[in-house]
Design an enzyme around this catalytic site. Structure first.
Site, short mmCIF file in Angstrom:
data_model
loop_
_atom_site.label_atom_id
_atom_site.label_comp_id
_atom_site.label_asym_id
_atom_site.label_seq_id
_atom_site.Cartn_x
_atom_site.Cartn_y
_atom_site.Cartn_z
N PHE A 76 -46.77 -35.90 11.53
CA PHE A 76 -47.04 -35.68 12.96
C PHE A 76 -46.71 -34.23 13.36
O PHE A 76 -47.60 -33.45 13.72
CB PHE A 76 -46.23 -36.72 13.76
CG PHE A 76 -46.02 -36.40 15.21
CD1 PHE A 76 -47.08 -36.01 16.02
CD2 PHE A 76 -44.75 -36.51 15.77
CE1 PHE A 76 -46.88 -35.72 17.37
CE2 PHE A 76 -44.54 -36.23 17.11
CZ PHE A 76 -45.60 -35.83 17.91
N ASN A 119 -45.73 -35.73 0.37
CA ASN A 119 -45.89 -36.83 -0.60
C ASN A 119 -46.68 -38.00 0.02
O ASN A 119 -46.82 -39.05 -0.60
CB ASN A 119 -44.52 -37.33 -1.11
CG ASN A 119 -43.73 -38.08 -0.05
OD1 ASN A 119 -44.11 -38.09 1.12
ND2 ASN A 119 -42.64 -38.71 -0.45
N LEU A 147 -39.74 -29.84 6.93
CA LEU A 147 -39.94 -30.98 7.83
C LEU A 147 -40.04 -32.31 7.08
O LEU A 147 -40.12 -33.37 7.71
CB LEU A 147 -41.22 -30.79 8.66
CG LEU A 147 -41.11 -30.06 10.00
CD1 LEU A 147 -40.55 -28.65 9.84
CD2 LEU A 147 -42.47 -29.98 10.69
N LYS A 203 -32.03 -39.10 -0.38
CA LYS A 203 -32.45 -38.15 -1.43
C LYS A 203 -33.35 -37.07 -0.85
O LYS A 203 -33.23 -35.90 -1.17
CB LYS A 203 -33.21 -38.90 -2.54
CG LYS A 203 -32.33 -39.66 -3.49
CD LYS A 203 -33.19 -40.19 -4.63
CE LYS A 203 -32.38 -41.01 -5.61
NZ LYS A 203 -33.25 -41.73 -6.56
N TYR A 222 -30.39 -41.67 7.51
CA TYR A 222 -31.08 -40.58 8.20
C TYR A 222 -30.07 -39.65 8.86
O TYR A 222 -30.08 -38.44 8.60
CB TYR A 222 -32.01 -41.20 9.24
CG TYR A 222 -32.88 -40.21 9.99
CD1 TYR A 222 -33.99 -39.63 9.39
CD2 TYR A 222 -32.60 -39.88 11.32
CE1 TYR A 222 -34.80 -38.74 10.09
CE2 TYR A 222 -33.42 -39.00 12.03
CZ TYR A 222 -34.51 -38.44 11.41
OH TYR A 222 -35.31 -37.57 12.11
P1 NAD Z 1 -43.53 -37.88 10.10
O1 NAD Z 1 -43.00 -39.09 9.44
O2 NAD Z 1 -44.82 -37.96 10.83
O3 NAD Z 1 -43.63 -36.67 9.08
C1 NAD Z 1 -42.80 -36.52 7.96
C2 NAD Z 1 -43.65 -36.04 6.81
O4 NAD Z 1 -42.83 -35.83 5.65
C3 NAD Z 1 -44.72 -37.04 6.40
O5 NAD Z 1 -45.95 -36.38 6.26
C4 NAD Z 1 -44.22 -37.61 5.08
O6 NAD Z 1 -45.25 -38.07 4.24
C5 NAD Z 1 -43.48 -36.41 4.52
N1 NAD Z 1 -42.43 -36.74 3.55
C6 NAD Z 1 -41.46 -37.68 3.66
N2 NAD Z 1 -40.66 -37.67 2.58
C7 NAD Z 1 -41.12 -36.69 1.76
C8 NAD Z 1 -40.73 -36.19 0.50
N3 NAD Z 1 -39.68 -36.71 -0.16
N4 NAD Z 1 -41.43 -35.18 -0.05
C9 NAD Z 1 -42.52 -34.64 0.59
N5 NAD Z 1 -42.94 -35.09 1.79
C10 NAD Z 1 -42.25 -36.09 2.37
O7 NAD Z 1 -42.37 -37.39 11.09
P2 NAD Z 1 -42.35 -36.22 12.17
O8 NAD Z 1 -42.13 -36.83 13.50
O9 NAD Z 1 -43.49 -35.31 11.98
O10 NAD Z 1 -41.00 -35.47 11.77
C11 NAD Z 1 -40.99 -34.27 11.01
C12 NAD Z 1 -39.56 -33.80 10.84
O11 NAD Z 1 -38.96 -33.56 12.12
C13 NAD Z 1 -38.66 -34.79 10.11
O12 NAD Z 1 -37.80 -34.08 9.24
C14 NAD Z 1 -37.86 -35.42 11.23
O13 NAD Z 1 -36.60 -35.85 10.79
C15 NAD Z 1 -37.75 -34.29 12.23
N6 NAD Z 1 -37.57 -34.80 13.59
C16 NAD Z 1 -38.61 -35.35 14.28
C17 NAD Z 1 -38.39 -35.86 15.56
C18 NAD Z 1 -39.51 -36.47 16.37
O14 NAD Z 1 -39.25 -36.98 17.47
N7 NAD Z 1 -40.74 -36.46 15.94
C19 NAD Z 1 -37.12 -35.80 16.14
C20 NAD Z 1 -36.08 -35.24 15.39
C21 NAD Z 1 -36.32 -34.72 14.13
#
Ligand code: NAD
Ligand code: UDP
Length: 311
Positions: free
Chosen positions: A11, A32, A71, A89, A143
């Site tokens: 996202f 991934n 991210l 991990k 988390y």
């Molecule tokens: P999301 O789940 O849409 O995106 C995370 C992405 O990381 C996905 O595309 C997933 O396939 C990829 N991914 C997960 N594990 C992986 C790995 N081991 N290796 C490679 N790719 C991997 O989530 P998001 O909302 O886009 O969040 C992105 C980042 O922002 C995250 O780190 C999340 O913790 C942080 N975050 C988001 C929010 C929010 O409200 N959206 C709030 C706080 C923090």
């Protein structure tokens, strides 16, 4: 510059790739595809400056880059609790691998940390000096604690190896390209409302969150990366706080849905209140969010309407 975005097909990551391509950078989008989707970045595949790489950050990788936005990590509770060991991990080994890459290449790295490092906060609103109130052995710990260790690693690589770091503590963010079955409250309520299904309200709805529209948030991450000082945690989010009940009613009003609100058990360790103090971001980045919740929700509803019709 050559910029690596881990989690780039997710996202937030996909919106960040859009901005970086618009700014003229070469972008390596690494994912991934656990929660991310190729369709989120499909429109970028025709750019010569854009490269999509299937890789898991728990494994090391050799790349030559100038910037890394880290991210990669599932963000929704149902997804990060699906395989909690993998979540830790990703946060810990992923951070070590990305920080190692930056130590070698002298690239600058930004960590997508989270308001969850504050746990169920006893200080309100939360500022960066608050150490948090986190259950270390609960179902959200994979988390919360994973992200806390990642912050520790970032600070230690900075102190010990002079890696040029940025840490963004991101508060609840919403917008187009959230996954329809992502499980987070904004996407859940909108999808349920559009399908005229019951709205799943956990607990009494008095718990609060502060919702930031994705465009505002991505602007902040980019500003933080490009300001010159290496810095520790900075809160980024929208400080206007809403109860989950207020959110449900607003979604019902915008969609004109006939859905009913149904009360369901509150999930374990669900934080009661959350609101960022963004004084530091305002000061350092000259940034504040400018999209009001109603406007941002209207845009998100339009996205989901189109998606559900297509499917
Ligand atoms: P999301 O789940 O849409 O995106 C995370 C992405 O990381 C996905 O595309 C997933 O396939 C990829 N991914 C997960 N594990 C992986 C790995 N081991 N290796 C490679 N790719 C991997 O989530 P998001 O909302 O886009 O969040 C992105 C980042 O922002 C995250 O780190 C999340 O913790 C942080 N975050 C988001 C929010 C929010 O409200 N959206 C709030 C706080 C923090
Ligand atoms: N929530 C809800 N119904 C849902 C999903 C979430 O009432 O279908 C509540 C949840 O209990 C929490 C808030 O909405 O109090 C935000 O949940 P989300 O999972 O979006 O984010 P987080 O808890 O990680 O801030």
């Amino acid at each position: 510059m050559r910029v690596l975005v881990t989690g780039g097909a997710g996202f937030l990551g996909s919106h960040l790739c859009d901005l970086l391509i618009k700014q003229g950078h070469e972008v390596i989008c690494l994912d991934n595809f656990f929660t991310g989707q190729r369709s989120n970045v499909e429109h970028l595949l025709d750019y010569k400056r854009f490269e999509l790489l299937r890789h898991d950050i728990t494994e090391p990788i050799l790349l030559e880059v100038d910037r890394v936005y880290n991210l990669a990590c599932p963000a929704s509770p149902i997804h990060y609790q699906h395989n909690p060991v993998k979540t830790i991990k990703t946060n810990v080994m992923g951070a070590i691998n990305m920080l190692g890459l930056c130590r070698r290449t002298k690239a600058r790295i930004l960590q997508a940390s989270t308001s969850e490092v504050y746990g169920d906060p006893q200080v309100h609103p939360q500022n960066e000096s608050y150490w948090g109130h986190v259950n270390p052995i609960g179902i959200r710990s994979c988390y919360d604690e994973g992200k806390r260790v990642a912050e520790t690693l970032f600070m230690d690589y900075h102190r010990q190896n002079e890696v040029d770091i940025r840490i963004a503590r991101i508060f609840n963010t919403y917008g187009p390209r959230m996954h329809p079955s992502d499980g987070r409250v904004v996407s859940n309520f909108i999808v349920q409302a559009l399908r005229n299904e019951d709205i799943s309200l956990f607990g009494d709805g008095k718990q609060t969150r502060s919702f930031c529209y994705v465009d505002d948030l991505i602007r902040a991450l980019n500003l933080m990366m490009e300001q010159e000082q290496s810095i520790g945690p900075v809160n980024v989010g929208n400080p206007i706080e809403f109860s989950i009940m207020e959110l449900a009613n607003l979604v019902l009003e915008i969609t004109g849905s006939s859905s009913k609100i149904v009360f369901m058990p509150v999930p374990e360790d669900d934080p009661q209140q959350r609101q960022p103090d963004i004084s530091l971001a305002k000061d350092l980045l000259k940034w504040k969010p400018c999209t009001q919740l109603r406007k941002g929700l209207e845009q998100t509803v339009a996205y989901f309407e189109q998606l559900l019709t297509k499917n």
